[in-house]
Design a protein around this motif. Structure first.
Motif, PDB file in Angstrom:
ATOM      1  N   MET A   1       0.807  -1.201  -0.066  1.00  0.00           N
ATOM      2  CA  MET A   1       0.019  -0.154   0.099  1.00  0.00           C
ATOM      3  C   MET A   1       0.873   1.277  -0.006  1.00  0.00           C
ATOM      4  SD  MET A   1      -2.748  -1.327   2.972  1.00  0.00           S
ATOM      5  CE  MET A   1      -3.942  -0.011   2.495  1.00  0.00           C
ATOM      6  N   GLY A   2       0.286   2.341  -0.319  1.00  0.00           N
ATOM      7  CA  GLY A   2       0.899   3.472  -0.240  1.00  0.00           C
ATOM      8  C   GLY A   2       0.894   4.004   1.227  1.00  0.00           C
ATOM      9  N   PHE A   3       1.617   5.055   1.632  1.00  0.00           N
ATOM     10  CA  PHE A   3       2.027   5.556   3.040  1.00  0.00           C
ATOM     11  C   PHE A   3       1.857   7.053   3.005  1.00  0.00           C
ATOM     12  CE2 PHE A   3       4.679   7.206   6.389  1.00  0.00           C
ATOM     13  CZ  PHE A   3       3.885   6.672   7.539  1.00  0.00           C
ATOM     14  N   VAL A   4       0.843   7.579   4.087  1.00  0.00           N
ATOM     15  CA  VAL A   4       0.897   8.984   4.083  1.00  0.00           C
ATOM     16  C   VAL A   4       1.275   9.409   5.776  1.00  0.00           C
ATOM     17  CG1 VAL A   4      -0.722  10.914   4.207  1.00  0.00           C
ATOM     18  CG2 VAL A   4      -0.875   9.076   2.584  1.00  0.00           C
ATOM     19  N   ASP A   5       1.881  10.439   5.976  1.00  0.00           N
ATOM     20  CA  ASP A   5       2.201  10.680   7.559  1.00  0.00           C
ATOM     21  C   ASP A   5       1.621  12.074   7.390  1.00  0.00           C
ATOM     22  OD1 ASP A   5       3.196  11.988   9.780  1.00  0.00           O
ATOM     23  OD2 ASP A   5       4.838  10.334   9.650  1.00  0.00           O
ATOM     24  N   THR A   6       0.522  12.273   8.097  1.00  0.00           N
ATOM     25  CA  THR A   6      -0.253  13.707   8.213  1.00  0.00           C
ATOM     26  C   THR A   6       0.852  14.676   8.724  1.00  0.00           C
ATOM     27  OG1 THR A   6      -1.318  13.170  10.512  1.00  0.00           O
ATOM     28  CG2 THR A   6      -2.419  12.519   8.241  1.00  0.00           C
ATOM     29  N   ASP A   7       1.554  14.309   9.885  1.00  0.00           N
ATOM     30  CA  ASP A   7       2.423  15.500  10.505  1.00  0.00           C
ATOM     31  C   ASP A   7       3.430  15.767   9.204  1.00  0.00           C
ATOM     32  OD1 ASP A   7       1.692  15.177  12.875  1.00  0.00           O
ATOM     33  OD2 ASP A   7       3.210  13.796  13.632  1.00  0.00           O
ATOM     34  N   LEU A   8       3.841  14.987   8.244  1.00  0.00           N
ATOM     35  CA  LEU A   8       4.584  15.355   7.238  1.00  0.00           C
ATOM     36  C   LEU A   8       3.783  16.212   6.194  1.00  0.00           C
ATOM     37  CD1 LEU A   8       6.828  12.414   6.380  1.00  0.00           C
ATOM     38  CD2 LEU A   8       7.458  14.285   7.735  1.00  0.00           C
ATOM     39  N   VAL A   9       2.476  15.877   6.198  1.00  0.00           N
ATOM     40  CA  VAL A   9       1.712  16.794   5.306  1.00  0.00           C
ATOM     41  C   VAL A   9       1.621  18.213   5.790  1.00  0.00           C
ATOM     42  CG1 VAL A   9      -0.622  17.135   4.271  1.00  0.00           C
ATOM     43  CG2 VAL A   9       0.440  14.682   4.587  1.00  0.00           C
ATOM     44  N   ILE A  10       1.547  18.260   7.160  1.00  0.00           N
ATOM     45  CA  ILE A  10       1.428  19.444   7.912  1.00  0.00           C
ATOM     46  C   ILE A  10       2.689  20.212   7.258  1.00  0.00           C
ATOM     47  CG2 ILE A  10       1.160  20.851   9.921  1.00  0.00           C
ATOM     48  CD1 ILE A  10      -0.375  18.265  10.839  1.00  0.00           C
ATOM     49  N   GLN A  11       3.714  19.930   7.856  1.00  0.00           N
ATOM     50  CA  GLN A  11       4.896  20.515   7.542  1.00  0.00           C
ATOM     51  C   GLN A  11       5.399  20.863   6.147  1.00  0.00           C
ATOM     52  OE1 GLN A  11       7.669  18.567  11.024  1.00  0.00           O
ATOM     53  NE2 GLN A  11       8.119  17.907   9.097  1.00  0.00           N
ATOM     54  N   HIS A  12       4.961  20.008   5.119  1.00  0.00           N
ATOM     55  CA  HIS A  12       5.170  20.485   3.710  1.00  0.00           C
ATOM     56  C   HIS A  12       4.111  21.686   3.519  1.00  0.00           C
ATOM     57  CE1 HIS A  12       5.701  19.829  -0.633  1.00  0.00           C
ATOM     58  NE2 HIS A  12       4.314  19.941  -0.749  1.00  0.00           N
ATOM     59  N   ARG A  13       2.564  21.538   4.021  1.00  0.00           N
ATOM     60  CA  ARG A  13       1.784  22.649   3.557  1.00  0.00           C
ATOM     61  C   ARG A  13       2.072  23.836   4.113  1.00  0.00           C
ATOM     62  NH1 ARG A  13      -3.791  21.364   2.327  1.00  0.00           N
ATOM     63  NH2 ARG A  13      -4.318  22.965   3.705  1.00  0.00           N
TER      64      ARG A  13
END
Length: 171
Positions: free
Chosen positions: A32-44
């Motif tokens: 499966m794919g992987f998403v880390d929402t903490d990294l999404v926040i940091q990127h955004r």
């Protein structure tokens, strides 16, 4: 294209419960794919979690977290969330609609030993709130939203991954 509930596995739990570590391995093992929402926040936000909290304040961090979670459109992915995501009912309802929520439950004393770098990790603590208080208040929310609970009991990462696989195949 909307995700089916069975397409995604969402990991919730306290900081240092192993969501990111278990999530990466679970995603590899299940293809499966992987998403880390903490990294999404940091990127955004183009900033570290701890910097968002210290410079913009707790309520602004929580808004950023909610918006980041609502922005993801995962398909067949394991999603590791930040420990404070459970404070947003809107974010949790969205996550519940796109996948199966797995609560990685860790004993309080084990967790406290692991959480030595609270500030660097960006752990959400309100003024006057202790880690003990956070654990007690969040545990109720994690239980509320969880479809599946995986208790650590000194389990290795591999054992947790296998427990999740086994529990989800029996749904």
């Amino acid at each position: 294209m909307e995700s089916n509930k069975s397409d995604n596995i969402i990991l919730i739990g306290m900081p240092a419960s192993g969501k990111s570590t278990v999530g990466v391995i679970l995603a590899k093992v299940m293809g499966m794919g992987f998403v880390d929402t903490d990294l999404v926040i940091q990127h955004r936000e183009n900033a570290l979690l701890c910097d968002i909290q210290s410079r913009r304040g707790l309520s602004e961090f929580m808004r950023c977290e909610e918006e980041a979670v609502l922005s993801i459109r995962p398909e067949r992915s394991v999603i590791a969330t930040g420990g404070s995501v459970v404070y947003s009912d809107k974010a949790m309802q969205y996550l519940k609609s796109i996948g199966t929520i797995v609560y990685l439950k860790v004993d309080k004393q084990v967790l406290f030993r692991r959480l030595r770098n609270i500030k660097e990790r960006g752990v959400v603590l309100k003024n006057g709130e202790t880690l003990d208080m956070v654990y007690d208040s969040r545990s109720v929310l994690y239980e509320k939203y969880a479809d599946v609970v995986v208790e650590e009991k000194d389990a290795s990462v591999e054992m947790k991954v296998e427990s999740i696989r086994r529990l989800l195949s029996n749904e």
